[in-house]
Design an enzyme around this catalytic site. Structure first.
Site, PDB file in Angstrom:
ATOM      1  N   HIS A   1      76.405  27.799  19.789  1.00  0.00           N
ATOM      2  CA  HIS A   1      76.656  26.743  20.779  1.00  0.00           C
ATOM      3  C   HIS A   1      75.398  25.984  21.206  1.00  0.00           C
ATOM      4  O   HIS A   1      75.497  25.033  21.989  1.00  0.00           O
ATOM      5  CB  HIS A   1      77.309  27.361  22.025  1.00  0.00           C
ATOM      6  CG  HIS A   1      76.365  28.264  22.756  1.00  0.00           C
ATOM      7  ND1 HIS A   1      76.095  29.540  22.329  1.00  0.00           N
ATOM      8  CD2 HIS A   1      75.595  28.044  23.839  1.00  0.00           C
ATOM      9  CE1 HIS A   1      75.199  30.087  23.148  1.00  0.00           C
ATOM     10  NE2 HIS A   1      74.879  29.193  24.067  1.00  0.00           N
TER      11      HIS A   1
ATOM     12  N   HIS B   1      72.480  21.613  23.585  1.00  0.00           N
ATOM     13  CA  HIS B   1      73.511  22.546  24.048  1.00  0.00           C
ATOM     14  C   HIS B   1      74.871  21.894  23.828  1.00  0.00           C
ATOM     15  O   HIS B   1      75.171  20.861  24.417  1.00  0.00           O
ATOM     16  CB  HIS B   1      73.295  22.874  25.528  1.00  0.00           C
ATOM     17  CG  HIS B   1      73.880  24.180  25.940  1.00  0.00           C
ATOM     18  ND1 HIS B   1      75.230  24.362  26.118  1.00  0.00           N
ATOM     19  CD2 HIS B   1      73.295  25.371  26.166  1.00  0.00           C
ATOM     20  CE1 HIS B   1      75.449  25.623  26.470  1.00  0.00           C
ATOM     21  NE2 HIS B   1      74.287  26.248  26.500  1.00  0.00           N
TER      22      HIS B   1
END
Length: 148
Positions: free
Chosen positions: A57, A72
């Site tokens: 992620h 992110h």
């Protein structure tokens, strides 16, 4: 000066608008965010350098000048434990700016109840070090901001 590229396509938004106080408060550094297009895609490296951290992620690329950029993919996506993400590179790899790092689908992230907005942060940069923030629609690979 380092030109930081948009890692995903979508709409450039301010870091302050990210619904997470760690990012919106600038605790990890200044930068921008992208509200991504809701379709499958690939997150690309925003700069040339070495991948020093790679989670499904999120990833950090450090350039030869020592500057690190955090990408992110979504908010609270660590809770997915990698589900919905496909790694296209490995930690320790040298990457060029624009090289695909992670494949993902923002629509699936949103359907799962999470915010798909992507903070892009100049790690440990002093306040005021980032300028020229993009506004509105961006394609992956467009200039997102400058790090002076």
């Amino acid at each position: 000066m380092t030109t930081v590229l948009a890692p995903v396509a979508g709409a450039a938004v301010s870091l302050e608008s990210v619904p997470d106080p760690v990012f919106s408060g600038g605790m990890v550094g200044p930068g921008a965010a992208i509200d991504p297009a809701r379709k499958p895609g690939r997150a690309i490296s925003p700069i040339a350098g070495k991948i020093v951290k790679l989670h499904p992620h999120a990833f950090v690329v450090v350039g030869d000048d020592g500057r690190g950029i955090l990408v992110h993919l979504g908010i609270d996506t660590v809770q997915l434990r990698g589900e919905g993400f496909e790694l296209l590179a490995a930690e320790g790899d040298r990457v060029r700016a624009g090289q695909p790092v992670v494949a993902w689908n923002p629509a699936e992230i949103e359907a799962g109840g999470r915010c798909p907005v992507c903070p892009v942060v100049a790690l440990d940069a002093p306040e005021g070090a980032v300028s020229g923030l993009a506004e509105g629609a961006v394609s992956a690979g467009d200039a997102l901001f400058q790090w002076r």
